[in-house]
Motif scaffolding. Structure first.
Motif, PDB file in Angstrom:
ATOM      1  N   LYS A 242      11.423  10.353   4.898  1.00  0.00           N
ATOM      2  CA  LYS A 242      11.202  11.781   4.664  1.00  0.00           C
ATOM      3  C   LYS A 242      10.627  12.081   3.285  1.00  0.00           C
ATOM      4  CE  LYS A 242      14.893  13.221   7.824  1.00  0.00           C
ATOM      5  NZ  LYS A 242      16.171  13.982   7.957  1.00  0.00           N
ATOM      6  N   SER A 243      10.501  11.090   2.456  1.00  0.00           N
ATOM      7  CA  SER A 243       9.990  11.283   1.105  1.00  0.00           C
ATOM      8  C   SER A 243       8.499  11.619   1.129  1.00  0.00           C
ATOM      9  CB  SER A 243      10.219  10.022   0.266  1.00  0.00           C
ATOM     10  OG  SER A 243       9.561   8.919   0.860  1.00  0.00           O
ATOM     11  N   LYS A 244       8.003  12.150   0.013  1.00  0.00           N
ATOM     12  CA  LYS A 244       6.594  12.546  -0.086  1.00  0.00           C
ATOM     13  C   LYS A 244       5.659  11.343  -0.068  1.00  0.00           C
ATOM     14  CE  LYS A 244       3.521  15.512  -2.799  1.00  0.00           C
ATOM     15  NZ  LYS A 244       3.403  16.388  -4.002  1.00  0.00           N
ATOM     16  N   TYR A 245       6.168  10.199  -0.504  1.00  0.00           N
ATOM     17  CA  TYR A 245       5.342   9.006  -0.562  1.00  0.00           C
ATOM     18  C   TYR A 245       6.039   7.860   0.162  1.00  0.00           C
ATOM     19  CZ  TYR A 245       3.531  11.851  -4.346  1.00  0.00           C
ATOM     20  OH  TYR A 245       3.046  12.899  -5.079  1.00  0.00           O
ATOM     21  N   ALA A 246       5.240   6.960   0.722  1.00  0.00           N
ATOM     22  CA  ALA A 246       5.791   5.815   1.453  1.00  0.00           C
ATOM     23  C   ALA A 246       5.016   4.555   1.079  1.00  0.00           C
ATOM     24  CB  ALA A 246       5.711   6.057   2.953  1.00  0.00           C
ATOM     25  N   ILE A 247       5.704   3.422   1.086  1.00  0.00           N
ATOM     26  CA  ILE A 247       5.071   2.148   0.777  1.00  0.00           C
ATOM     27  C   ILE A 247       5.295   1.182   1.940  1.00  0.00           C
ATOM     28  CG2 ILE A 247       7.135   1.321  -0.440  1.00  0.00           C
ATOM     29  CD1 ILE A 247       5.232  -0.271  -2.277  1.00  0.00           C
ATOM     30  N   VAL A 248       4.238   0.455   2.289  1.00  0.00           N
ATOM     31  CA  VAL A 248       4.335  -0.535   3.361  1.00  0.00           C
ATOM     32  C   VAL A 248       5.104  -1.744   2.830  1.00  0.00           C
ATOM     33  CG1 VAL A 248       3.063  -2.048   4.925  1.00  0.00           C
ATOM     34  CG2 VAL A 248       2.163   0.225   4.381  1.00  0.00           C
TER      35      VAL A 248
ATOM     36  N   TYR B  63       8.975   5.885  -1.383  1.00  0.00           N
ATOM     37  CA  TYR B  63       8.546   5.503  -2.726  1.00  0.00           C
ATOM     38  C   TYR B  63       8.682   6.729  -3.614  1.00  0.00           C
ATOM     39  CZ  TYR B  63       6.179   2.471  -6.068  1.00  0.00           C
ATOM     40  OH  TYR B  63       5.906   1.664  -7.139  1.00  0.00           O
ATOM     41  N   PRO B  64       9.151   6.585  -4.861  1.00  0.00           N
ATOM     42  CA  PRO B  64       9.482   7.760  -5.678  1.00  0.00           C
ATOM     43  C   PRO B  64       8.305   8.562  -6.206  1.00  0.00           C
ATOM     44  CG  PRO B  64       9.830   5.733  -6.928  1.00  0.00           C
ATOM     45  CD  PRO B  64       9.550   5.322  -5.507  1.00  0.00           C
ATOM     46  N   PHE B  65       7.135   7.951  -6.322  1.00  0.00           N
ATOM     47  CA  PHE B  65       5.992   8.671  -6.894  1.00  0.00           C
ATOM     48  C   PHE B  65       4.705   7.975  -6.468  1.00  0.00           C
ATOM     49  CE2 PHE B  65       7.076   5.290  -9.750  1.00  0.00           C
ATOM     50  CZ  PHE B  65       5.881   4.836 -10.264  1.00  0.00           C
ATOM     51  N   TYR B  66       3.580   8.650  -6.703  1.00  0.00           N
ATOM     52  CA  TYR B  66       2.280   8.037  -6.423  1.00  0.00           C
ATOM     53  C   TYR B  66       1.714   7.566  -7.753  1.00  0.00           C
ATOM     54  CZ  TYR B  66      -2.212   7.149  -4.249  1.00  0.00           C
ATOM     55  OH  TYR B  66      -3.337   6.526  -3.767  1.00  0.00           O
ATOM     56  N   PRO B  67       1.553   6.270  -7.965  1.00  0.00           N
ATOM     57  CA  PRO B  67       1.219   5.756  -9.300  1.00  0.00           C
ATOM     58  C   PRO B  67      -0.245   5.875  -9.693  1.00  0.00           C
ATOM     59  CG  PRO B  67       1.429   3.943  -7.757  1.00  0.00           C
ATOM     60  CD  PRO B  67       1.791   5.188  -6.991  1.00  0.00           C
ATOM     61  N   TYR B  68      -1.132   6.070  -8.732  1.00  0.00           N
ATOM     62  CA  TYR B  68      -2.561   6.044  -9.038  1.00  0.00           C
ATOM     63  C   TYR B  68      -3.103   7.459  -9.226  1.00  0.00           C
ATOM     64  CZ  TYR B  68      -1.612   1.522  -6.910  1.00  0.00           C
ATOM     65  OH  TYR B  68      -1.051   0.317  -6.597  1.00  0.00           O
TER      66      TYR B  68
ATOM     67  N   GLU C 236       0.840  -1.195   0.000  1.00  0.00           N
ATOM     68  CA  GLU C 236       0.000   0.000   0.000  1.00  0.00           C
ATOM     69  C   GLU C 236       0.881   1.252   0.000  1.00  0.00           C
ATOM     70  OE1 GLU C 236      -4.149   0.829   1.996  1.00  0.00           O
ATOM     71  OE2 GLU C 236      -2.565   1.193   3.452  1.00  0.00           O
ATOM     72  N   ILE C 237       0.553   2.178  -0.879  1.00  0.00           N
ATOM     73  CA  ILE C 237       1.325   3.413  -1.012  1.00  0.00           C
ATOM     74  C   ILE C 237       0.522   4.562  -0.412  1.00  0.00           C
ATOM     75  CG2 ILE C 237       2.432   4.997  -2.634  1.00  0.00           C
ATOM     76  CD1 ILE C 237       2.546   2.589  -4.593  1.00  0.00           C
ATOM     77  N   ARG C 238       1.177   5.341   0.410  1.00  0.00           N
ATOM     78  CA  ARG C 238       0.503   6.436   1.102  1.00  0.00           C
ATOM     79  C   ARG C 238       1.228   7.754   0.907  1.00  0.00           C
ATOM     80  NH1 ARG C 238      -2.942   4.726   6.241  1.00  0.00           N
ATOM     81  NH2 ARG C 238      -3.350   2.546   5.735  1.00  0.00           N
TER      82      ARG C 238
END
Length: 254
Positions: free
Chosen positions: A129-135, A146-151, A111-113
């Motif tokens: 500290k990144s803008k997006y995080a993945i469990v 995570y480098p970007f939000y894909p959805y 899950e990406i948040r």
């Protein structure tokens, strides 16, 4: 749940702030805007451009901007939005339920948040500290950057004066104007698909005060009648928005 991705090409919508001229209270504006925002999100619009014709109308932009920002913010991050008078009726908003808002209270691997101020809506061992995080580990409650939000995460929004709007849009030809004086949609489907693939599309929904054609008749725009043989004298902007996006979504299918 399979989440949708952003559109492959840009689909922008142009609306006029004068669509709120008949609303006299903040509650009425909030409810109408909520319907508009839902339509934009449902059809994965990339951007909405609000246009004001008179200085008095620009005052509504602050309300529209504040409510839009609030609606697009994931539930667990709304607490960071300052309290404002413009948001006093935010409880009337329909939830957008875009992918970034559909989160679980438990750890779900993959899950990406969206991360803001170290808050991803979960109590984790260490938040990147990144803008997006993945469990990455549901048992140990670990996440990583995570480098970007894909959805699809909603739409950009901005405002233009009428003069700036004319200046910008007189120079482009990937514009569709919805009008009862336009051509039948079936006759221009292929042209719309080709334009979308090459440049993306701007969909313009005219203001309610006057016929928009008189100012744009010389522009190289595609004028389309999305509601043929309409059974009412006037189609409201929010109704035209739903009708045109429904048909465009069927044609573009991407």
């Amino acid at each position: 749940m399979i989440f949708p991705f952003p559109r492959r090409k840009k689909l922008s919508v142009v609306l006029f702030l004068s669509i709120f001229d008949v609303e006299s209270t903040l509650a009425e504006i909030t409810i109408k805007l909520s319907n508009v925002l839902r339509a934009l999100a449902e059809f994965r619009v990339s951007e909405v451009i609000w246009v004001y014709e008179f200085k008095e109308e620009k005052k509504k932009w602050n309300i529209v901007r504040d409510i839009t920002e609030y609606a697009l913010t994931p539930p667990y991050l709304k607490k960071y939005i300052p309290k404002k008078d413009s948001l006093s009726k935010a409880g009337l908003l329909q939830p957008l339920n875009i992918p970034s808002h559909i989160i679980t209270p438990e750890f779900v691997e993959g899950e990406i948040r969206i991360n803001r101020k170290g808050n991803i809506g979960l109590a984790v061992n260490k938040v990147p500290k990144s803008k997006y995080a993945i469990v990455t580990d549901s048992l140990n409650k670990d996440v990583c950057s995570y480098p970007f939000y894909p959805y699809y995460s909603g739409f950009a929004y901005k405002v233009l004066s009428y003069s700036k709007f004319l200046e910008k849009f007189s120079k482009i030809d990937n514009v569709i104007l919805g009008s009862r004086s336009g051509v039948n949609l079936r006759t221009v489907e292929d042209k719309i698909k080709k334009t979308y693939e090459e440049k993306g599309i701007y969909l313009v929904i005219g203001p309610p005060k006057h016929g928009i054609l008189k100012d744009f008749i010389e522009f190289n725009w595609l004028i389309v009648n999305f509601i043929t043989k309409q059974g009412v004298k006037d189609v409201r902007a929010e109704e035209a928005l739903y009708a045109s996006l429904t048909l465009l979504n069927f044609i573009l299918d991407s």
